[in-house]
Design a protein around this motif. Structure first.
Motif, PDB file in Angstrom:
ATOM      1  N   LEU A 158     -23.752  28.883  31.650  1.00  0.00           N
ATOM      2  CA  LEU A 158     -23.113  28.868  30.341  1.00  0.00           C
ATOM      3  C   LEU A 158     -23.631  29.990  29.445  1.00  0.00           C
ATOM      4  O   LEU A 158     -22.884  30.518  28.611  1.00  0.00           O
ATOM      5  N   THR A 159     -24.891  30.371  29.614  1.00  0.00           N
ATOM      6  CA  THR A 159     -25.422  31.495  28.843  1.00  0.00           C
ATOM      7  C   THR A 159     -24.823  32.807  29.311  1.00  0.00           C
ATOM      8  O   THR A 159     -24.492  33.679  28.498  1.00  0.00           O
ATOM      9  N   ARG A 160     -24.681  32.961  30.618  1.00  0.00           N
ATOM     10  CA  ARG A 160     -24.090  34.197  31.139  1.00  0.00           C
ATOM     11  C   ARG A 160     -22.652  34.361  30.661  1.00  0.00           C
ATOM     12  O   ARG A 160     -22.189  35.472  30.408  1.00  0.00           O
ATOM     13  N   PHE A 161     -21.927  33.264  30.520  1.00  0.00           N
ATOM     14  CA  PHE A 161     -20.538  33.318  30.056  1.00  0.00           C
ATOM     15  C   PHE A 161     -20.436  32.767  28.629  1.00  0.00           C
ATOM     16  O   PHE A 161     -19.437  32.122  28.279  1.00  0.00           O
ATOM     17  N   ALA A 162     -21.434  33.040  27.826  1.00  0.00           N
ATOM     18  CA  ALA A 162     -21.469  32.528  26.451  1.00  0.00           C
ATOM     19  C   ALA A 162     -20.241  32.909  25.630  1.00  0.00           C
ATOM     20  O   ALA A 162     -19.723  32.075  24.873  1.00  0.00           O
ATOM     21  N   PRO A 163     -19.719  34.149  25.716  1.00  0.00           N
ATOM     22  CA  PRO A 163     -18.519  34.471  24.935  1.00  0.00           C
ATOM     23  C   PRO A 163     -17.309  33.611  25.294  1.00  0.00           C
ATOM     24  O   PRO A 163     -16.461  33.333  24.441  1.00  0.00           O
ATOM     25  N   VAL A 164     -17.240  33.171  26.551  1.00  0.00           N
ATOM     26  CA  VAL A 164     -16.138  32.301  26.972  1.00  0.00           C
ATOM     27  C   VAL A 164     -16.352  30.897  26.413  1.00  0.00           C
ATOM     28  O   VAL A 164     -15.451  30.290  25.825  1.00  0.00           O
ATOM     29  N   VAL A 165     -17.556  30.375  26.574  1.00  0.00           N
ATOM     30  CA  VAL A 165     -17.865  29.012  26.132  1.00  0.00           C
ATOM     31  C   VAL A 165     -17.791  28.896  24.613  1.00  0.00           C
ATOM     32  O   VAL A 165     -17.324  27.883  24.073  1.00  0.00           O
ATOM     33  N   GLY A 166     -18.244  29.941  23.913  1.00  0.00           N
ATOM     34  CA  GLY A 166     -18.314  29.869  22.463  1.00  0.00           C
ATOM     35  C   GLY A 166     -17.105  30.412  21.739  1.00  0.00           C
ATOM     36  O   GLY A 166     -17.140  30.580  20.504  1.00  0.00           O
ATOM     37  N   ALA A 167     -16.018  30.682  22.467  1.00  0.00           N
ATOM     38  CA  ALA A 167     -14.836  31.285  21.835  1.00  0.00           C
ATOM     39  C   ALA A 167     -14.127  30.318  20.894  1.00  0.00           C
ATOM     40  O   ALA A 167     -13.448  30.746  19.957  1.00  0.00           O
ATOM     41  N   ASP A 168     -14.280  29.020  21.118  1.00  0.00           N
ATOM     42  CA  ASP A 168     -13.583  28.033  20.305  1.00  0.00           C
ATOM     43  C   ASP A 168     -14.580  27.019  19.756  1.00  0.00           C
ATOM     44  O   ASP A 168     -15.278  26.349  20.535  1.00  0.00           O
ATOM     45  N   PRO A 169     -14.687  26.861  18.432  1.00  0.00           N
ATOM     46  CA  PRO A 169     -15.640  25.908  17.857  1.00  0.00           C
ATOM     47  C   PRO A 169     -15.390  24.474  18.299  1.00  0.00           C
ATOM     48  O   PRO A 169     -16.337  23.690  18.470  1.00  0.00           O
ATOM     49  N   GLY A 170     -14.123  24.118  18.504  1.00  0.00           N
ATOM     50  CA  GLY A 170     -13.817  22.765  18.971  1.00  0.00           C
ATOM     51  C   GLY A 170     -14.384  22.506  20.350  1.00  0.00           C
ATOM     52  O   GLY A 170     -14.877  21.405  20.637  1.00  0.00           O
ATOM     53  N   PHE A 171     -14.332  23.515  21.213  1.00  0.00           N
ATOM     54  CA  PHE A 171     -14.889  23.339  22.551  1.00  0.00           C
ATOM     55  C   PHE A 171     -16.407  23.212  22.496  1.00  0.00           C
ATOM     56  O   PHE A 171     -17.002  22.454  23.278  1.00  0.00           O
ATOM     57  N   MET A 172     -17.033  23.934  21.574  1.00  0.00           N
ATOM     58  CA  MET A 172     -18.487  23.818  21.431  1.00  0.00           C
ATOM     59  C   MET A 172     -18.881  22.396  21.029  1.00  0.00           C
ATOM     60  O   MET A 172     -19.932  21.895  21.442  1.00  0.00           O
ATOM     61  N   LEU A 173     -18.035  21.734  20.245  1.00  0.00           N
ATOM     62  CA  LEU A 173     -18.290  20.327  19.922  1.00  0.00           C
ATOM     63  C   LEU A 173     -18.242  19.461  21.173  1.00  0.00           C
ATOM     64  O   LEU A 173     -19.021  18.527  21.336  1.00  0.00           O
ATOM     65  N   VAL A 174     -17.292  19.779  22.057  1.00  0.00           N
ATOM     66  CA  VAL A 174     -17.205  19.049  23.325  1.00  0.00           C
ATOM     67  C   VAL A 174     -18.485  19.232  24.128  1.00  0.00           C
ATOM     68  O   VAL A 174     -19.015  18.280  24.718  1.00  0.00           O
ATOM     69  N   VAL A 175     -19.002  20.463  24.157  1.00  0.00           N
ATOM     70  CA  VAL A 175     -20.244  20.733  24.880  1.00  0.00           C
ATOM     71  C   VAL A 175     -21.390  19.918  24.290  1.00  0.00           C
ATOM     72  O   VAL A 175     -22.218  19.359  25.020  1.00  0.00           O
ATOM     73  N   VAL A 176     -21.441  19.843  22.957  1.00  0.00           N
ATOM     74  CA  VAL A 176     -22.482  19.041  22.299  1.00  0.00           C
ATOM     75  C   VAL A 176     -22.376  17.577  22.721  1.00  0.00           C
ATOM     76  O   VAL A 176     -23.382  16.932  23.052  1.00  0.00           O
ATOM     77  N   LEU A 177     -21.169  17.031  22.720  1.00  0.00           N
ATOM     78  CA  LEU A 177     -20.980  15.624  23.083  1.00  0.00           C
ATOM     79  C   LEU A 177     -21.340  15.369  24.542  1.00  0.00           C
ATOM     80  O   LEU A 177     -21.961  14.350  24.866  1.00  0.00           O
TER      81      LEU A 177
END
Length: 498
Positions: free
Chosen positions: A241-260
């Motif tokens: 996930l760190t290597r593809f951080a721009p992909v994972v962090g492109a959408d704030p809503g998805f980052m909430l999913v990652v947190v959950l």
């Protein structure tokens, strides 16, 4: 007893006069040499900076160098420990060759820039680890556990391949660096789909719930292999996930999913651990919880904190597995109940615990600059304070030392530990300066508030033992940690690998 009906062929423990295979000794020296080389590369990079590339194949940046140092160190410890642990085993040479192959594959993975090479290394890493889980082929349980793990790892590789194929289709790029640079041209639905499959691959790799059963069924692996698995293999989810951080962090809503997702595994891993009686399975549930915390840090936007966490967790968990034999106790239920109830902190103890937790959170905030504004850093700092609270509560509640010593040692031990953690985080953050992360600390939302409240409720429930009053809850937790059929060694005689 069946284990005594036939003679065994266990080899002698080697000593200075006992001839043995040169493979373990040679690979142990080689992996420590690689660690020294990695330290040299790290020192050179700190002094000179820059990123080194082989166009289209490799890209050596801060993340690569950090992981090279960590992986070769963990592997060196496992190699050295195993020379004694595996002495006399007929599987010794195969064990060492697999451990070294795993080390080489991970070193290749973190340096790969080609998406094909990255996916191939990811797949090879899983297959090698599955072979270590099933090292003792004479055990049906080991073969079954290896088969379970292999199916999970193939599924994780399939998720990763789909994600990489999606990103290649939309960008036309065949390298990780090219994809992250061209991400702005990818439709939002394509990015979300790729991010979702990346998260699924990371969840499988890091044994997050509901993919944790492969880890709990892997206890047929030799203990040093388990140490490498928990110290290195499961951490690859955070690296991905760190290597593809721009992909994972492109959408704030998805980052909430990652947190959950991360918070769910962190909480459930802690609760599942509470119903385990086997030492290694308790450590396995603990790993699920710790990996959840690592993924949650990614969702908060603190990728450097996730890498720092996996390094510190790797050191700690490797030590716990390699010393697991010393933690086995034959204890009666009455004694267990007594130990649970012993050690009430009292007024003074409660004051020491509370002040240590607040001081730990404040120290982390001052040293890292996180938690000083209304963003995800506040939640991260709060979790650090809660972790300090738990550790201090455990230490103060111990009856092995006098109250005066316990109360005095808590701040003297835990506050420097927080300072070390903060220093590691700041150092890693500086080393990842050339790694495209493409995101900032998450803004606080009601979801983050719910997560914080859930951690507090779960902590109180565990510390007070409220959850023990529900037999239904106990059975649910126990069933959630059941290993797949055929993977469990059920009697001592089955441990005879010959």
């Amino acid at each position: 007893m069946t284990g005594q009906e036939r003679p065994t062929t266990v080899g002698r423990i080697e000593n200075a006069r006992t001839p043995s295979s040169a493979v373990p000794r040679a690979l142990t020296r080689l992996v420590w040499a690689l660690w020294l080389v990695s330290l040299g590369v790290l020192a050179f990079r700190i002094r000179n900076g820059g990123t080194w590339e082989v166009a289209g194949l490799f890209r050596i940046d801060g993340l690569t160098v950090v992981m090279w140092v960590a992986v070769t160190f963990f592997s060196g410890v496992v190699h050295s420990y195993s020379r004694r642990y595996m002495a006399g085993s007929r599987h010794r040479t195969r064990f060492f060759s697999r451990v070294f192959a795993f080390t080489a594959v991970v070193a290749l993975l973190v340096a790969a820039d080609s998406v094909v090479l990255f996916a191939a290394a990811w797949l090879a890493m899983g297959l090698v680890m599955a072979d270590l889980i099933g090292l003792v082929r004479g055990w049906p349980q080991a073969r079954a556990a290896a088969s379970v793990a292999r199916r999970y790892f193939l599924a994780g590789s399939a998720f990763l391949t789909v994600s990489l194929a999606t990103l290649w289709w939309h960008t036309g790029e065949t390298t990780v660096s090219g994809i992250t640079s061209a991400l702005g041209t990818v439709p939002s639905t394509g990015v979300l789909f790729a991010a979702g499959t990346l998260l699924a691959a990371a969840m499988v790799q890091s044994a997050l719930i509901p993919f944790h059963t492969w880890l709990l069924s892997s206890m047929t692996a030799p203990t040093p292999a388990s140490a490498l698995m928990h110290a290195g293999f499961v951490n690859a989810g955070g690296v991905l996930l760190t290597r593809f951080a721009p992909v994972v962090g492109a959408d704030p809503g998805f980052m909430l999913v990652v947190v959950l997702v991360g918070a769910g595994s962190a909480l459930l891993g802690k609760l599942l651990k509470s119903v385990q009686s086997d030492v290694k399975r308790r450590l396995g549930c603990s790993t699920t919880g710790q990996m959840g915390f690592m993924i949650m840090q990614v969702g908060l936007g603190f990728f450097a904190a996730a890498i720092a966490h996996l390094l510190i967790h790797g050191c700690y968990k490797a030590y716990l597995f390699l010393s697991a034999g010393g933690r086995v106790e034959h204890t009666s239920p009455a004694t267990l109940e007594k130990n649970v109830r012993a050690g009430s902190p009292g007024v003074v103890g409660a004051a020491v615990i509370g002040s240590s937790a607040l001081a730990g959170g404040a120290l982390f905030a001052v040293l890292t600059g996180k938690g000083t504004s209304l963003d995800g850093g506040l939640l991260l700092t709060g979790l650090v304070a809660l972790t300090t609270l738990h550790a201090a509560w455990t230490a103060v509640g111990s009856t092995a030392l006098s109250p005066a010593i316990r109360y005095g040692l808590v701040p003297l031990v835990f506050l420097p530990a927080i300072a070390v953690y903060a220093a590691v985080y700041v150092t890693i953050d500086g080393l990842l300066v050339d790694v495209p992360l493409g995101t900032s600390p998450a803004e606080l939302t009601p979801v983050h508030g719910v997560v914080a409240a859930a951690f507090l409720v779960a902590y109180v429930a565990i510390e007070t033992g409220v959850y023990r009053r529900s037999e239904r809850l106990y059975v649910a937790f126990l069933n959630a940690t059941r290993s797949p059929p055929g993977t469990v060694l059920t009697s001592r005689e089955e441990y005879n690998e010959y």
